[in-house]
Design a protein around this motif. Structure first.
Motif: not given
Length: 503
Positions: A49, A99, A104, A205, A207, A217, A345, A364, A367-368, A372, A435
């Motif tokens: 992250l 992650l 986190t 953000l 990745l 992605h 990224r 965050a 979103y992540y 995924r 993750f």
């Protein structure tokens, strides 16, 4: 902050040579992708992250504090805090972390401690940090050329944008009526600087993505942009006007627009760009950037990327990086080198800053996790949604926040809050579990998102309701905005998530 430069002016020969060097960099990047030069960068099993947060500075009276250089000197942590375009901005780089597990939560604690230390050191300068998408006490007088941070990159960027445009920038934004009113407010102004861009403070953000996974992605991130903005809107006021829930989106586009009206009419692409198609490879984006956009900062190095590859070295591709950094895609492709390894990224740029550390971490995580889950889906969302629909969602989400109705495959047009609660939260939880994020961390952050949707209270919704009530009690707009911001700062410092704030 962007790559530093040394030059203040550029010639036509500089631009031609820079264009040639960008093509050389592109050829080197294509060769690296063919030869598997990025493989070692993704050998670690833990996705990282990465986060940058832009802050506004305010004085005790809630007016903008034009003191970022003094503040940074007082904070004395240049690895974490850096300058931004406006004298009332600073940027914080959050150390990347995995992650997985409770990592986190550790990042959240570290972020809170860094902000506490910074706040203690900067009060001598009558300044404090505010996590907000757009500072509501900013006036047009605060956005002139004399408010640009003293940095060659910012000064050159301002000069080059206006040289390309050939005339002042027109700001033309319509609003959304405040609660209890029917009045649509308007902001119309000409500006001779790009400082209005500095009014747009964001959460970015990052990745890292393996080349073969980059396209899905990026496509998934584009699908999510409208939902992200609707869910996290926090920028409803500028220059005394009530505008969109997330006014950063149209303001940033207008403040960096190098096109006069005639070029807009010809369909020339804007530098703040959603894009125009789903992609198959990261090269698609870098290729579009090099083909469609003139150089703003054509500073040239002596590096020969092909020769560097022949020698077994990793090329910086500095011209490509410089050019890429002046094209403001909402999901930007990035080539970079870290720990001796080249990597790619995706930089997600749609979110505003704030309102709190906890809200930031929740945005965050959502979103992540959702990214995924969408990438792992056997029936990719971008094959069921047109690109135009994804872009329209971004505009609608920015304008109306959680009051939006967004398009979603198999659901049609649905309320943003209902979409998140019914469909997207379970997906985000599944993605975060994939993750390796702990159940404790997932519940902590996704619970914030659930509460925000259930209460329908974003940062923007709270600000708008607060100002409307103050005005109904007899305050004028400027007094209401200052009072609202003072209450905002107090609630931000207290740290409870925005859906729990009392109007």
């Amino acid at each position: 902050m962007g790559t530093e430069i040394s030059a203040r002016s550029f010639t036509g020969a500089d631009r031609r040579q820079f264009r040639h060097k960008v093509r050389e960099c592109m050829s080197a990047l294509e060769r690296m992708l063919r030869d598997g030069a990025f493989a070692d960068a993704y050998s670690s099993p833990e996705p990282q992250l990465g986060m940058e947060i832009e802050f506004n500075l305010v004085q005790d009276d809630m007016a903008p504090a034009m003191s970022n250089l003094e503040v940074l000197q007082a904070i004395d942590d240049h690895a974490v805090f850096q300058t931004e375009l406006g004298q009332f901005n600073v940027e914080m780089n959050v150390e990347p972390g995995p992650l997985s597990g409770d990592a986190t939560i550790e990042i959240e604690d570290s972020l809170r401690q860094s902000l506490r230390r910074a706040d203690e050191r900067m009060h001598l300068f009558d300044a404090q940090l505010v996590m907000i998408g757009m500072l509501p006490t900013l006036e047009l007088d605060h956005l002139g050329r004399d408010r640009i941070t003293a940095n060659p990159r910012y000064e050159a960027l301002n000069e080059q944008i206006f040289a390309a445009r050939g005339e002042d920038i027109e700001l033309d934004l319509d609003g959304v009526p405040l609660p209890g009113t029917d009045e649509v407010e308007h902001l119309r102004a000409d500006t001779n600087s790009v400082v209005p861009e500095a009014a747009c403070t964001s959460l970015q953000l990052h990745l890292r993505v393996a080349p073969e996974d980059f396209a899905p992605h990026w496509n998934a991130a584009q699908c999510l942009a409208g939902v992200q903005v609707a869910l996290a809107a926090n920028s409803p006021f500028l220059a005394g006007k009530a505008l969109w829930h997330e006014s950063r989106i149209p303001l940033f586009a207008q403040a960096t627009d190098t096109r006069p009206l005639e070029l807009k009419n010809q369909g020339v692409r804007p530098r703040v760009w959603f894009g125009e198609r789903w992609i198959e490879s990261p090269i698609d984006l870098f290729e579009e950037n090099s083909r469609y956009f003139t150089a703003l900062l054509p500073e040239i190095t002596d590096a020969d990327p092909a020769a560097e590859l022949d020698a077994g070295l990793i090329p910086q591709l500095r011209e490509l990086q410089m050019h890429n950094g002046t094209i403001y895609r909402w999901n930007r492709p990035v080539y970079d080198i870290s720990d001796g390894q080249a990597h790619l990224r995706i930089e997600n740029r749609v979110l505003p800053a704030g309102p709190t550390v906890l809200d930031t971490m929740a945005n965050a995580a959502f979103y992540y996790g959702l990214l995924r889950a969408l990438v792992e889906d056997d029936d990719p969302l971008w094959r069921r949604m047109t690109f135009d629909a994804a872009e329209e969602n971004l505009i609608i989400g920015a304008k109306f926040g959680l009051e939006s109705r967004l398009y979603w495959p198999k659901l049609g047009w649905v309320g943003a809050d209902e979409l998140v609660l019914r469909r997207l939260l379970p997906l985000a939880d599944r993605g975060l579990e994939s993750f390796g994020l702990s159940a404790r961390a997932r519940d902590r952050y996704l619970g914030i998102i659930e509460g925000r949707c259930s209460n329908r209270q974003t940062g923007a919704a709270w600000q708008r309701e607060h100002v409307a009530r103050r005005e109904a009690a007899g305050e004028d707009r400027r007094t209401a905005l200052s009072g609202m911001l003072r209450d905002y700062v107090a609630a931000m410092t207290d740290g409870r998530p925005v859906h729990e704030w009392v109007v």
